[in-house]
Design an enzyme around this catalytic site. Structure first.
Site, PDB file in Angstrom:
ATOM      1  N   THR A  20       1.869   2.818   2.100  1.00  0.00           N
ATOM      2  CA  THR A  20       1.358   1.571   1.516  1.00  0.00           C
ATOM      3  C   THR A  20       2.344   0.429   1.749  1.00  0.00           C
ATOM      4  O   THR A  20       1.971  -0.650   2.204  1.00  0.00           O
ATOM      5  CB  THR A  20       1.075   1.764   0.021  1.00  0.00           C
ATOM      6  OG1 THR A  20       0.306   2.955  -0.133  1.00  0.00           O
ATOM      7  CG2 THR A  20       0.292   0.598  -0.547  1.00  0.00           C
TER       8      THR A  20
ATOM      9  N   HIS B 199      -6.132   2.842  -6.713  1.00  0.00           N
ATOM     10  CA  HIS B 199      -5.376   2.522  -5.491  1.00  0.00           C
ATOM     11  C   HIS B 199      -6.375   1.867  -4.528  1.00  0.00           C
ATOM     12  O   HIS B 199      -6.799   2.460  -3.541  1.00  0.00           O
ATOM     13  CB  HIS B 199      -4.793   3.814  -4.905  1.00  0.00           C
ATOM     14  CG  HIS B 199      -3.753   3.613  -3.842  1.00  0.00           C
ATOM     15  ND1 HIS B 199      -3.504   2.402  -3.226  1.00  0.00           N
ATOM     16  CD2 HIS B 199      -2.894   4.498  -3.275  1.00  0.00           C
ATOM     17  CE1 HIS B 199      -2.546   2.558  -2.335  1.00  0.00           C
ATOM     18  NE2 HIS B 199      -2.159   3.815  -2.348  1.00  0.00           N
TER      19      HIS B 199
HETATM   20  N1   CP Z   1      -1.430   6.927   0.598  1.00  0.00           N
HETATM   21  C1   CP Z   1      -0.339   6.426  -0.025  1.00  0.00           C
HETATM   22  O1   CP Z   1      -0.431   5.695  -1.020  1.00  0.00           O
HETATM   23  O2   CP Z   1       0.849   6.809   0.528  1.00  0.00           O
HETATM   24  P1   CP Z   1       2.274   6.295   0.051  1.00  0.00           P
HETATM   25  O3   CP Z   1       2.500   6.832  -1.343  1.00  0.00           O
HETATM   26  O4   CP Z   1       3.251   6.822   1.050  1.00  0.00           O
HETATM   27  O5   CP Z   1       2.228   4.796   0.010  1.00  0.00           O
END
Ligand code: CP
Length: 308
Positions: free
Chosen positions: A55, A132
């Site tokens: 992200t 998210h």
């Molecule tokens: N998919 C995702 O949120 O990965 P990260 O936690 O690495 O940002």
């Protein structure tokens, strides 16, 4: 009109507005050279109170590829948060220096609080086990790319459905589409929260809850795998008992459809065997790259900038 808006929940945008962002992401993906300067003079602030690879890097890469600049922190200990500065004062301060803010925070609902103090568009990069939305944009874009549609499909979500914010956001977003059926695959302890079930019941969405992936894998058009998240457990013994509940390998995939698309928000621990990475049904690394294109499109839309 998306200019000046915030994005803290996938349902903040209508289906048409999400399509607008995805259509722009598609154009960027096909013609990246036309976008290299559209955000010149603009600054993105990335405030990460929790660890991240995809992200944070994809947001930063997105702004840099649009010709803008990035400021921020990857862990709050390097900022005045360490001295006790409140979230509201941090957001007010960072809004003085930047044109758009994205924040990941361990507390559920922190973005709803932060937007009251932000002078600039604000994007939720993940809040606790809650939502998210930019991962959901990535997931929708990847599903649309793999299937050519977002209606009429059976979606299996497997693993930690209780704490998995990407799962909660994707369920909310896909529930807006026609003729979607969900198969929710998890141990009893990690079942989907009641408020999501209530939402699906209210909308008349068809779903079933099962424990064994092997029993349903042949029904699925999309299989969305997730990690059992150690950091969300209060009790290590529970984590150890549940962490190996699902391991997808080629043996299990023998009964799956030939055009199944396997997605995973990543990071993975062991829930997808490395041998699956070479299977044409594995979409999760294409999904990673798509995350950058959708964030480029989102930044452009919220800033109100266009291709020259
Ligand atoms: N998919 C995702 O949120 O990965 P990260 O936690 O690495 O940002």
């Amino acid at each position: 009109m998306l200019k000046g808006r915030n994005f803290i929940d996938p349902t903040d945008f209508t289906i048409e507005e999400l399509d607008e962002v995805m259509n722009l992401a598609q154009d960027i993906k096909e013609d990246q050279d036309s976008y290299i300067d559209v955000c010149r003079g603009k600054i993105l602030a990335t405030l990460f109170y929790e660890p991240s690879t995809r992200t944070r890097f994809s947001f930063e890469a997105a702004m840099l590829r649009l010709g803008g600049k990035v400021v921020g922190f990857s862990e709050p200990g390097s900022s005045s948060v360490q001295k006790g500065e409140s979230l509201r004062d941090t957001i007010r301060t960072v809004g003085c220096y930047s044109d758009i803010i994205t924040m990941r925070h361990p507390k559920e609902g922190a973005p709803n609080y932060a937007i009251d103090y932000s002078y600039v568009p604000f994007i939720n990069a993940g809040d606790g086990g809650h939502q998210h939305p930019t991962q959901t944009l990535t997931d929708l874009f990847t599903i649309r790319e793999s299937k050519g549609r977002l209606d009429d499909m059976v979606i299996g979500l497997c693993g930690d459905l209780k704490f998995g914010r990407t799962v909660h956001s994707l369920l909310k977003a896909m529930s807006e589409h026609k003729n979607i059926r969900f198969v929710l695959i998890s141990p009893e302890e990690l079942q989907i929260p009641k408020y999501i079930k209530n939402m699906m019941d209210k909308k008349g969405i068809e779903y079933k809850e099962v424990e064994r992936l092997e029993d349903v894998i042949d029904e699925l058009d999309i299989l969305y795998m997730t990690r059992v998240q150690k950091e969300r457990f209060f009790n290590e013994a529970d984590y150890i008992r549940l962490k190996d509940s699902y391991i997808l390998d080629e043996e299990k995939l023998k009964n799956a459809k030939s055009d199944l698309a396997i997605l995973h928000p990543l990071p993975r621990v062991n829930e997808i065997a490395y041998e699956v990475d070479d299977d044409p049904r594995a979409w999760y690394f294409k999904q990673v790259k798509n995350g950058m294109y959708v964030r480029m499109a989102l930044i452009m839309k919220l800033l109100g900038v266009e291709k020259c």
